[in-house]
Scaffold this active site. Structure first.
Site, PDB file in Angstrom:
ATOM      1  N   SER A 133       0.796   2.690   9.459  1.00  0.00           N
ATOM      2  CA  SER A 133      -0.463   3.476   9.013  1.00  0.00           C
ATOM      3  C   SER A 133      -1.351   3.860  10.314  1.00  0.00           C
ATOM      4  CB  SER A 133      -0.997   2.598   8.072  1.00  0.00           C
ATOM      5  OG  SER A 133      -2.566   2.732   7.840  1.00  0.00           O
ATOM      6  N   TYR A 172      -5.072  -6.232   4.974  1.00  0.00           N
ATOM      7  CA  TYR A 172      -4.051  -5.196   4.884  1.00  0.00           C
ATOM      8  C   TYR A 172      -3.686  -4.675   6.131  1.00  0.00           C
ATOM      9  CZ  TYR A 172      -2.124  -0.623   3.977  1.00  0.00           C
ATOM     10  OH  TYR A 172      -1.326   0.382   4.089  1.00  0.00           O
ATOM     11  N   LYS A 222       0.285  -4.556   8.508  1.00  0.00           N
ATOM     12  CA  LYS A 222       0.931  -3.522   9.169  1.00  0.00           C
ATOM     13  C   LYS A 222       1.372  -3.509  10.772  1.00  0.00           C
ATOM     14  CE  LYS A 222       1.330  -1.020   5.479  1.00  0.00           C
ATOM     15  NZ  LYS A 222       2.562  -0.882   4.890  1.00  0.00           N
TER      16      LYS A 222
HETATM   17  P1  NAD Z   1       2.355   2.468  -4.064  1.00  0.00           P
HETATM   18  O1  NAD Z   1       1.403   1.517  -4.440  1.00  0.00           O
HETATM   19  O2  NAD Z   1       2.031   3.903  -4.742  1.00  0.00           O
HETATM   20  O3  NAD Z   1       3.850   2.206  -3.882  1.00  0.00           O
HETATM   21  C1  NAD Z   1       4.289   0.922  -3.586  1.00  0.00           C
HETATM   22  C2  NAD Z   1       5.152   0.507  -4.631  1.00  0.00           C
HETATM   23  O4  NAD Z   1       5.791  -0.484  -4.199  1.00  0.00           O
HETATM   24  C3  NAD Z   1       4.655   0.140  -5.912  1.00  0.00           C
HETATM   25  O5  NAD Z   1       5.458   1.019  -6.816  1.00  0.00           O
HETATM   26  C4  NAD Z   1       4.679  -1.279  -6.241  1.00  0.00           C
HETATM   27  O6  NAD Z   1       5.086  -1.371  -7.438  1.00  0.00           O
HETATM   28  C5  NAD Z   1       6.053  -1.607  -5.370  1.00  0.00           C
HETATM   29  N1  NAD Z   1       5.942  -3.171  -4.554  1.00  0.00           N
HETATM   30  C6  NAD Z   1       4.738  -3.419  -4.153  1.00  0.00           C
HETATM   31  N2  NAD Z   1       5.227  -4.742  -3.816  1.00  0.00           N
HETATM   32  C7  NAD Z   1       6.380  -4.900  -4.168  1.00  0.00           C
HETATM   33  C8  NAD Z   1       7.433  -5.889  -4.002  1.00  0.00           C
HETATM   34  N3  NAD Z   1       7.179  -7.171  -3.637  1.00  0.00           N
HETATM   35  N4  NAD Z   1       8.854  -5.742  -4.383  1.00  0.00           N
HETATM   36  C9  NAD Z   1       9.049  -4.452  -5.022  1.00  0.00           C
HETATM   37  N5  NAD Z   1       8.142  -3.639  -5.250  1.00  0.00           N
HETATM   38  C10 NAD Z   1       6.746  -3.673  -4.882  1.00  0.00           C
HETATM   39  O7  NAD Z   1       1.610   2.868  -2.412  1.00  0.00           O
HETATM   40  P2  NAD Z   1       2.242   4.234  -1.699  1.00  0.00           P
HETATM   41  O8  NAD Z   1       0.606   4.802  -1.456  1.00  0.00           O
HETATM   42  O9  NAD Z   1       3.239   5.032  -2.305  1.00  0.00           O
HETATM   43  O10 NAD Z   1       2.508   3.314  -0.316  1.00  0.00           O
HETATM   44  C11 NAD Z   1       3.492   3.297   0.074  1.00  0.00           C
HETATM   45  C12 NAD Z   1       3.529   2.522   1.447  1.00  0.00           C
HETATM   46  O11 NAD Z   1       2.943   3.430   2.546  1.00  0.00           O
HETATM   47  C13 NAD Z   1       2.847   1.091   1.546  1.00  0.00           C
HETATM   48  O12 NAD Z   1       3.581   0.204   2.379  1.00  0.00           O
HETATM   49  C14 NAD Z   1       1.697   1.561   1.959  1.00  0.00           C
HETATM   50  O13 NAD Z   1       1.015   0.497   2.766  1.00  0.00           O
HETATM   51  C15 NAD Z   1       1.902   2.519   2.957  1.00  0.00           C
HETATM   52  N6  NAD Z   1       0.864   3.531   3.567  1.00  0.00           N
HETATM   53  C16 NAD Z   1       0.156   3.961   2.497  1.00  0.00           C
HETATM   54  C17 NAD Z   1      -0.880   5.009   2.612  1.00  0.00           C
HETATM   55  C18 NAD Z   1      -1.668   5.721   1.722  1.00  0.00           C
HETATM   56  O14 NAD Z   1      -2.602   6.179   1.996  1.00  0.00           O
HETATM   57  N7  NAD Z   1      -1.201   5.565   0.326  1.00  0.00           N
HETATM   58  C19 NAD Z   1      -1.040   5.250   4.230  1.00  0.00           C
HETATM   59  C20 NAD Z   1      -0.604   4.612   4.997  1.00  0.00           C
HETATM   60  C21 NAD Z   1       0.393   3.739   4.797  1.00  0.00           C
HETATM   61  C1  WQD Z   2     -11.432   8.771   3.203  1.00  0.00           C
HETATM   62  C2  WQD Z   2     -12.773   9.283   3.430  1.00  0.00           C
HETATM   63  C3  WQD Z   2     -14.342   7.617   3.478  1.00  0.00           C
HETATM   64  C4  WQD Z   2     -13.948   7.359  -0.878  1.00  0.00           C
HETATM   65  C5  WQD Z   2      -7.593   3.999   3.533  1.00  0.00           C
HETATM   66  C6  WQD Z   2      -6.996   3.017   4.332  1.00  0.00           C
HETATM   67  C7  WQD Z   2      -6.056   3.261   5.225  1.00  0.00           C
HETATM   68  C8  WQD Z   2      -5.033   4.034   4.863  1.00  0.00           C
HETATM   69  C9  WQD Z   2      -5.464   5.176   4.039  1.00  0.00           C
HETATM   70  C10 WQD Z   2      -3.041   2.855   4.160  1.00  0.00           C
HETATM   71  C11 WQD Z   2     -13.315   8.136   4.430  1.00  0.00           C
HETATM   72  C12 WQD Z   2     -14.622   8.741   2.417  1.00  0.00           C
HETATM   73  C13 WQD Z   2     -14.002   7.692   0.231  1.00  0.00           C
HETATM   74  C14 WQD Z   2     -15.286   7.911  -1.636  1.00  0.00           C
HETATM   75  C15 WQD Z   2     -16.011   9.057   0.350  1.00  0.00           C
HETATM   76  N1  WQD Z   2      -4.034   3.399   3.817  1.00  0.00           N
HETATM   77  N2  WQD Z   2     -14.979   8.332   1.082  1.00  0.00           N
HETATM   78  N3  WQD Z   2     -16.313   8.756  -0.931  1.00  0.00           N
HETATM   79  O1  WQD Z   2     -10.680   4.941   4.508  1.00  0.00           O
HETATM   80  O2  WQD Z   2      -9.256   6.593   5.614  1.00  0.00           O
HETATM   81  O3  WQD Z   2      -8.111   4.974   4.491  1.00  0.00           O
HETATM   82  O4  WQD Z   2      -6.403   4.741   2.721  1.00  0.00           O
HETATM   83  O5  WQD Z   2      -2.592   2.282   5.284  1.00  0.00           O
HETATM   84  O6  WQD Z   2      -5.609   1.999   5.624  1.00  0.00           O
HETATM   85  O7  WQD Z   2      -8.222   2.238   5.085  1.00  0.00           O
HETATM   86  O8  WQD Z   2      -9.250   6.546   3.200  1.00  0.00           O
HETATM   87  O9  WQD Z   2      -9.370   7.781   1.023  1.00  0.00           O
HETATM   88  O10 WQD Z   2     -10.408   5.716   1.213  1.00  0.00           O
HETATM   89  O11 WQD Z   2     -11.494   7.494   2.548  1.00  0.00           O
HETATM   90  O12 WQD Z   2     -16.969   9.383   1.077  1.00  0.00           O
HETATM   91  O13 WQD Z   2     -15.546   7.580  -2.813  1.00  0.00           O
HETATM   92  O14 WQD Z   2     -13.559   9.551   2.247  1.00  0.00           O
HETATM   93  O15 WQD Z   2     -15.712   6.994   4.007  1.00  0.00           O
HETATM   94  O16 WQD Z   2     -14.266   8.674   5.149  1.00  0.00           O
HETATM   95  P1  WQD Z   2      -9.353   5.783   4.470  1.00  0.00           P
HETATM   96  P2  WQD Z   2      -9.940   6.764   1.845  1.00  0.00           P
END
Ligand code: NAD
Ligand code: WQD
Length: 410
Positions: free
Chosen positions: A193, A218, A222
């Site tokens: 991330s 969290y 990562k």
């Molecule tokens: P998500 O929660 O939709 O998907 C994660 C999936 O993993 C879920 O289906 C959950 O049931 C499964 N899971 C969790 N723990 C598990 C375990 N121990 N065994 C088996 N299954 C398990 O999340 P997402 O948004 O699709 O994110 C996927 C990955 O990307 C995560 O590692 C997250 O940290 C990373 N990521 C997400 C974002 C974001 O904003 N969505 C941003 C950066 C990184």
């Molecule tokens: C985006 C922008 C808020 C909600 C988070 C995790 C990051 C990554 C992605 C996994 C920010 C603003 C939000 C609301 C708002 N995940 N906001 N009103 O904070 O960039 O990142 O998710 O790795 O680790 O921290 O994403 O969607 O929460 O916020 O104004 O109700 O929207 O302040 O500027 P963020 P977000």
């Protein structure tokens, strides 16, 4: 007989054969290239009967299956995982999903099949369960690559339950890394991330930027996950890895059959925004308009989830085709375009014609002021680019919200 039924059910579950009940369906499958020929088969009888009422379409895939690379997708029923499964299938991969369904629904597998026409194998197993994972690798010999999405991802919750986050996000990766050499798995793609950069000193941020102290447990998982992978490879493990640092993934598949399913009140901007537009939430709060940005609201790099999914396919090809420059590579997966919260709201209104009720409130603790990617390394090295417009992306998010309403889910 029982054994034959088991084989039959296994083949159906793996999507290698399809059950059809009349000739029209068979003709349709053959004409659409999903099946090359069919044989009539009654699994309760002793022999094959061509033309029997319970015909089976033996798919082209069956012939090709031997040549297709098999990928294991941990967290494959989740938001990013499900979109990636579709793109992998579209690119000829055989997919095995492992998910404990802690943050997703089992029917995602049906929806993936509806989109791609191929049912991925699905195993409801927890990645924390070492023996369970060992058994999955043994059940599907020939898995060449893993994409590890399975993790807990709610930043706020991680502050409340740090041990749960450290256990889930660290031990699941350790299990996979231990099992990979035993089962001949060559590579792993890890979901990292942009959170590892914290507030970068220079924008746009490149992969060379220093890793800042994590803002949450969290975020820390990562960073530690990245280190665990590097240390494992440095120790001589035969595996290869690609760490993809995602910026802010948003939107849903254009079919609106898969998308993000937030649990409870959404913490992230887009699900909160679309739920407000739908009337589920009264007002969207914009967290702060006094930042040092042109309009005072925070800036992020919002990337369309399908563009993000495609980066995984390229990364997987790269590992399996031996194209890596290092055994561990890191790529920023973003658009290179920073958008403020207020710009995003305006873009949503313009793209959908839906007016949004919002108010400016105080800053949210722990928010980064501004971050967006320099994706040029991924663009040049992977030949990948996020090219979907923000308008199209936001329309897909809105279509998904409408779909959830139609289905009575939200
Ligand atoms: P998500 O929660 O939709 O998907 C994660 C999936 O993993 C879920 O289906 C959950 O049931 C499964 N899971 C969790 N723990 C598990 C375990 N121990 N065994 C088996 N299954 C398990 O999340 P997402 O948004 O699709 O994110 C996927 C990955 O990307 C995560 O590692 C997250 O940290 C990373 N990521 C997400 C974002 C974001 O904003 N969505 C941003 C950066 C990184
Ligand atoms: C985006 C922008 C808020 C909600 C988070 C995790 C990051 C990554 C992605 C996994 C920010 C603003 C939000 C609301 C708002 N995940 N906001 N009103 O904070 O960039 O990142 O998710 O790795 O680790 O921290 O994403 O969607 O929460 O916020 O104004 O109700 O929207 O302040 O500027 P963020 P977000």
């Amino acid at each position: 007989m029982e054994e034959k039924m088991q084989v039959y059910e296994e083949l159906v579950a793996r999507g290698l054969i399809a059950q059809v009940t009349n000739e029209e369906e068979i003709r349709d499958m053959v004409n659409n290239g999903k099946a090359t020929f069919y044989i009539g088969f009654d699994p309760t009888a002793d022999s094959l009967h061509v033309g029997h009422f319970m015909a089976l379409c033996l798919m082209k895939r069956l012939q090709e299956a031997g040549n297709k690379p098999i990928a294991l997708i941990g967290g494959g029923t989740g938001y990013i995982g499900s979109h990636t499964v579709v793109e992998l299938q579209n690119s000829g991969y055989e997919v095995v999903i492992v998910d404990n369904l802690s943050n997703s629904r089992a029917d995602v597998v049906d929806h993936i099949e509806q989109i791609s026409g191929i049912r991925p194998a699905f195993e409801k197993v927890d990645c924390l369960d070492f023996e369970g994972m060992d058994a999955v690798f043994a059940k599907y010999p020939g898995i060449k690559g893993i994409i590890h999405f399975a993790a807990s991802k709610a930043v706020g919750e991680s502050v409340q339950k740090p041990l749960m986050y450290y256990r889930n996000n660290l031990v699941s990766l350790i299990n996979l890394l231990e099992l990979m050499p035993k089962h001949g798995v060559e590579g792993i793609i890890f979901s990292s991330s942009c959170t590892v950069y914290g507030q970068p000193d220079h924008l746009p941020v490149t992969e060379a930027a220093p890793i800042k102290k994590a803002e949450s447990p969290y975020g820390n998982t990562k960073q530690i996950n990245e280190e665990i992978i590097r240390d494992t490879v440095a120790s001589g493990s035969p595996i290869h890895a690609i760490l993809l640092r995602y910026f802010n993934p948003i939107g849903a598949h254009p079919t609106a059959l898969i998308g993000e399913l937030p649990n409870g009140v959404p913490q992230n901007l887009i699900p909160y925004l679309t739920q407000t537009a739908m009337g589920i939430r009264e007002k969207l709060s914009v967290f702060g308009d006094d930042y040092n940005t042109p309009d005072g609201s925070c800036i992020r790099d919002y990337i369309y989830v399908v563009d993000l999914a495609k980066a995984h396919v390229i990364a997987m090809d790269r590992i399996l085709n031996g194209k890596q420059k290092d055994k561990v590579e890191v790529f920023n997966i973003g658009t290179g375009r920073g958008l403020s919260v207020l710009e995003l709201i305006n873009a949503f209104e313009a793209a959908t014609g839906v007016k949004l009720n919002y108010q400016i409130v105080g800053r949210r603790a722990g928010d980064i002021e501004q971050v967006w990617a320099d994706p040029s390394y991924a663009n040049n090295e992977l030949g990948w680019k996020a090219d979907t417009s923000i308008e199209e992306t936001l329309r897909s998010a809105w279509k998904w919200q409408l779909h959830l309403r139609e289905e009575g889910i939200m």
